[in-house]
Design an enzyme around this catalytic site. Structure first.
Site, PDB file in Angstrom:
ATOM      1  N   HIS A   1       1.941   1.619  -2.941  1.00 23.82           N
ATOM      2  CA  HIS A   1       0.710   3.058  -4.468  1.00 23.82           C
ATOM      3  C   HIS A   1       0.975   3.532  -4.172  1.00 23.82           C
ATOM      4  CE1 HIS A   1      -1.252  -0.700  -6.299  1.00 23.82           C
ATOM      5  NE2 HIS A   1      -0.706  -1.695  -4.752  1.00 23.82           N
TER       6      HIS A   1
ATOM      7  N   THR B   1       0.976  -1.222   0.151  1.00 16.38           N
ATOM      8  CA  THR B   1       0.164  -0.354  -0.049  1.00 16.38           C
ATOM      9  C   THR B   1       0.469   1.489   0.068  1.00 16.38           C
ATOM     10  OG1 THR B   1      -1.815  -1.113   1.138  1.00 16.38           O
ATOM     11  CG2 THR B   1      -2.026   0.710   1.187  1.00 16.38           C
TER      12      THR B   1
END
Length: 253
Positions: A43, A40
């Site tokens: 990202h 994450t």
């Protein structure tokens, strides 16, 4: 003030001082020792979550460290305690929380994404989020507690039993942790992974791997299970082909 690593825009980080204050009621201040980089976080770094993350943002939700200060009304914790943080803060008032689903609170604060994380020299968090670490666990390994908890939870939900044939599609960090947890539960595990380096790392941990580019995984599973199919499959690649493989190798139950 304390120094923090901050996400400022797509593919851009800086190191800057950020304001700190003494921990308030129910809070503790931690000196992070090690911080993991989650998928994450990558990202976010690539700019894919700018609609959610407000820059500049201090990331980091996989961590280990030691308490340096405790705020008023904090009991059971003291400076020097080794800790990690469960990075979820819920409001206990929304319909999801009232139905016992605090982990998907409708106003969930995922600490390190929605609010400042552990990539800073000093980090203040609610004492309620702390997890005590055993003295025998090195802090560099303890930074893996959060992703390991994900793996253990997944294997528990799948109810992997002794002797079951388990296929893990995707040999990244979480895929390998799931494979190790499934093996610890008694499963006979195979990891399906395209990347040769990841296969090598998994094999160094004693896991058996298959390269889906070099062989027919469904045929291997049929041979391995005498045409019965895998008892359990985990899809951890995030790719369409991985989803199809995980479904195709499952036996009929």
């Amino acid at each position: 003030m304390t120094l923090a690593v901050r996400y400022t825009s797509a593919r851009t980080l800086d190191t800057a001082p950020v304001q700190t204050s003494p921990p308030g009621p129910g809070e503790v201040e931690i000196a992070p020792a090690f911080v993991g980089i989650c998928g994450t976080d990558l990202h976010i770094f690539h700019g894919d979550m700018d609609s959610r993350v407000s820059a500049p943002a201090v990331l980091g939700h996989e961590m280990s460290g030691r308490i340096v200060r405790v705020g008023p009304d904090v009991e059971g914790w003291a400076p020097g305690d080794a800790v990690t943080v469960m990075p979820l803060r819920w409001d206990d008032t929304c319909p999801a929380c009232r139905n016992g689903h605090q982990h998907i609170c409708q106003h969930l604060d995922f600490i390190g994404i929605d609010s400042p994380g552990a990539m800073q020299q000093r980090w203040t968090v609610p004492a309620s989020t702390l997890i005590r670490l055993p003295d025998s666990l090195p802090l560099d390994q303890a930074a893996l507690v959060e992703p390991t908890a994900v793996a253990v939870h997944d294997v528990g939900r799948a109810q992997v039993r002794e002797g079951e044939r388990v296929v893990v599609v995707g040999g990244g960090p979480v895929g390998v942790l799931i494979a190790l947890a499934a093996r610890a539960a008694g499963g006979d595990v195979r990891v399906v992974e395209l990347n040769a380096h990841r296969r090598s790392l998994a094999e160094e941990l004693g896991l058996s791997t298959w390269d889906p580019a070099a062989t027919d995984v469904s045929a291997l599973v049929s041979e391995w299970t005498a045409d019965a199919g895998a008892d359990v499959a985990f899809e951890v690649s995030g790719a369409q082909g991985g989803v199809e493989t995980a479904v195709d190798v499952l036996g009929v139950r």
